[in-house]
Scaffold this active site. Structure first.
Site, PDB file in Angstrom:
ATOM      1  N   LYS A   1      -7.064  -1.297   2.905  1.00 15.01           N
ATOM      2  CA  LYS A   1      -7.525  -2.082   3.748  1.00 15.01           C
ATOM      3  C   LYS A   1      -8.898  -2.621   3.795  1.00 15.01           C
ATOM      4  CE  LYS A   1      -6.056  -1.902   8.505  1.00 15.01           C
ATOM      5  NZ  LYS A   1      -5.922  -1.384   9.811  1.00 15.01           N
TER       6      LYS A   1
ATOM      7  N   THR B   1      12.398  -3.166  -8.813  1.00 19.35           N
ATOM      8  CA  THR B   1      12.828  -4.207  -9.577  1.00 19.35           C
ATOM      9  C   THR B   1      11.990  -5.376  -9.681  1.00 19.35           C
ATOM     10  OG1 THR B   1      15.110  -3.884  -9.038  1.00 19.35           O
ATOM     11  CG2 THR B   1      14.761  -5.736 -10.164  1.00 19.35           C
TER      12      THR B   1
ATOM     13  N   TYR C   1      -3.907   6.994   7.252  1.00 15.31           N
ATOM     14  CA  TYR C   1      -2.711   6.259   7.230  1.00 15.31           C
ATOM     15  C   TYR C   1      -2.622   5.706   5.485  1.00 15.31           C
ATOM     16  CZ  TYR C   1       1.247   2.822   8.061  1.00 15.31           C
ATOM     17  OH  TYR C   1       2.289   2.508   8.019  1.00 15.31           O
TER      18      TYR C   1
ATOM     19  N   GLY D   1       0.971  -1.232   0.091  1.00 17.82           N
ATOM     20  CA  GLY D   1       0.009  -0.042   0.023  1.00 17.82           C
ATOM     21  C   GLY D   1       1.002   1.275  -0.017  1.00 17.82           C
TER      22      GLY D   1
HETATM   23  C1  LIG Z   1      -1.954  -0.528   5.580  1.00 14.42           C
HETATM   24  C2  LIG Z   1      -2.339   0.452   4.779  1.00 14.42           C
HETATM   25  C3  LIG Z   1      -1.512   1.146   3.730  1.00 14.42           C
HETATM   26  C4  LIG Z   1      -0.198   0.902   3.409  1.00 14.42           C
HETATM   27  O1  LIG Z   1      -0.010  -0.576   3.220  1.00 14.42           O
HETATM   28  P1  LIG Z   1       1.226  -1.264   3.457  1.00 14.42           P
HETATM   29  O2  LIG Z   1       1.189  -2.771   2.969  1.00 14.42           O
HETATM   30  O3  LIG Z   1       1.514  -1.439   4.974  1.00 14.42           O
HETATM   31  O4  LIG Z   1       2.407  -0.447   2.741  1.00 14.42           O
HETATM   32  C5  LIG Z   1      -2.324   2.087   2.904  1.00 14.42           C
HETATM   33  N1  LIG Z   1      -3.414   2.750   3.147  1.00 14.42           N
HETATM   34  C6  LIG Z   1      -4.005   2.048   4.003  1.00 14.42           C
HETATM   35  C7  LIG Z   1      -5.740   2.369   4.218  1.00 14.42           C
HETATM   36  C8  LIG Z   1      -3.722   1.181   4.825  1.00 14.42           C
HETATM   37  O5  LIG Z   1      -4.569   0.478   5.629  1.00 14.42           O
END
Ligand SMILES: *Cc1c(COP(=O)(O)O)cnc(C)c1O
Length: 438
Positions: free
Chosen positions: A241, A295, A136, A109
């Site tokens: 999420k 990569t 987040y 994410g």
């Molecule tokens: C967990 C999360 C991310 C980041 O994902 P990662 O796989 O931890 O890099 C981005 N956006 C939301 C809404 C998330 O819950």
């Protein structure tokens, strides 16, 4: 339990720890994990939603095994491979019209949010982004730069980033008051310090997950979309999420009544393997060759996993299951609320649920220590779940999409017991000392 957990603490960096109890697992199947002490733990987190199909799903295992039988390279940077193409085609087929164009594939994410944040600014020539307090979007520099979660305090923000409040019906006086005040603040921002023609995009979470599983008030995001459309501001839906079936609709934004320009997928897309994606119009997602890559992005093994997850969600009707079992689970949690004064609010959509704990229902003082004690005790009793929220007081439920009603009931009974034990002072507070959580 000296063993796996202690070895982990000696060998692995604490910088990547977000620990709530001494969990060490050696396997898992379906909605259960197997602890190194042989216990079967009911998993209501699914590793923060990443294990969307549960653990060891045969469809995922088969897809990965097949992709490794004759490995079509390890990257799609300089070549095409079938799983990456099929995954991209599948994502385009489920994207709404506005976002149909090109798919960018990543690992997380974080890298997907960062790529979109860079691309919308580069492609539109507009320098600023709007996102939400408590949001987040990831843990890399570029994704933290557009996030508003307090755990990342002190990290530099994107130049000109504007953070607006996420309307919280529980804390902001109900649905209507929360929506109205948040809209007023967005409008005064755009008619004052943040000229709309400078804003490339607004990043949104359809449910603000790490901010506390906050479900936005009805109609709020429709108004936000209206404002953004008026000013040519792109809407970016971060579905990392709560997307892909979890809320009881394939996309969480569908329940907001909006159609985003760009969609970000992650976590559950890979079912536990690292795969993320950003889907949007060509003008943005094709901005410039070699603009954003790592990569082994688009490698055939992870792409095959992503495709298998999407096919399994359809074949096993997991979106429908999330809706049905989620409704059942929320209803049981609301019954717990009648029993335990510490539960101030229970809310969610599908299998995306938050239970907010308060010391006092009248003033809604966050019950932070109790949240930590309850997740600790739940683990001792055999239930895995964590807490989130800008006040660290919201229990988060993101179980596998395959969860059954019986498992939901079993988990609620364990949680009920954990809350009773904490209320009765049966849980030793010193146990928490080693677990900072967040
Ligand atoms: C967990 C999360 C991310 C980041 O994902 P990662 O796989 O931890 O890099 C981005 N956006 C939301 C809404 C998330 O819950």
């Amino acid at each position: 339990m000296a063993g796996l957990y202690d070895r982990d603490a000696k060998a692995l960096s604490r910088m990547s720890f977000l620990r709530f109890f001494p969990q060490a697992v050696i396997g898992g199947d379906g909605a259960h994990l197997i602890g190194d002490d042989g216990r079967r733990l009911l998993d209501f987190s699914a590793s923060w939603g990443a294990a969307s199909l549960g653990h060891s799903h045969p469809a995922l295992r088969d897809a990965v095994t097949r992709a490794l039988e004759s490995q079509a390279g390890a990257s799609h940077l300089s070549s095409a491979n079938l799983p990456a193409v099929e995954l991209a085609e599948k994502l385009l087929s489920i994207a709404p019209k506005r976002a149909t164009g090109r798919v960018w594939l990543g690992h997380s994410g974080s890298d997907a949010s960062e790529t979109v944040a860079r691309a919308v600014v580069a492609a539109t020539g507009r320098p600023r982004i709007i996102s939400f307090k408590g949001a987040y979007h990831g843990g890399s520099v570029g994704s933290m730069a557009v996030s508003g979660h307090p755990v990342q305090e002190g990290v530099p923000k994107a130049p000109g980033l504007a953070l607006i409040p996420y309307p919280d019906p529980y804390r902001d006086g109900g649905e209507e008051a929360a929506a109205n005040s948040a809209i007023t603040q967005l409008e005064s921002l755009l008619s004052g310090p943040v000229p709309p023609q400078d804003v490339a995009a607004l990043f949104l979470e359809p449910i603000q997950s790490d901010g506390g599983m906050v479900v936005p008030p009805a109609g709020y995001f429709e108004k936000v979309e209206e404002i953004c459309r008026r000013h040519g501001i792109l809407l970016v839906a971060d579905e990392v999420k709560v997307g892909l079936g979890r809320t009881g609709s394939l996309h969480a934004f569908e329940q907001l009544g909006i159609e985003p320009d760009v969609i970000i997928f992650g976590k559950g897309l890979g079912g536990g393997l690292p795969v993320s994606a950003a889907v949007g119009p060509e003008a943005i997602m094709d901005h410039k060759p070699a603009f954003s890559f790592q990569t082994v992005h688009g490698n055939p093994v992870c792409a095959a996993a992503g495709l298998a997850v999407l096919q399994t969600i359809e074949r096993e009707r997991l979106t429908e299951n999330a809706a049905t079992v989620g409704r059942h689970l929320l209803e049981r949690l609301l019954r717990l609320k009648d029993k335990h004064a510490i539960i101030g609010d229970a809310r969610g959509r599908g299998l995306s649920i938050g239970v907010e704990l308060v010391v006092d229902r009248a003033n809604k003082e966050p019950a932070k220590t109790e949240a930590a004690l309850i997740v600790y005790r739940a683990f001792e009793l055999g239930l895995v779940l964590y807490y989130v929220g800008i006040n660290s007081n919201v229990l988060e439920f993101t179980p596998p999409l395959t969860l059954t009603k019986e498992q939901a009931d079993e988990g609620v009974a364990l949680l009920d017991q954990a809350i009773c034990d904490v209320a009765a002072g049966r849980v030793d507070r010193s146990a928490l000392a080693a677990f900072a959580g967040w």
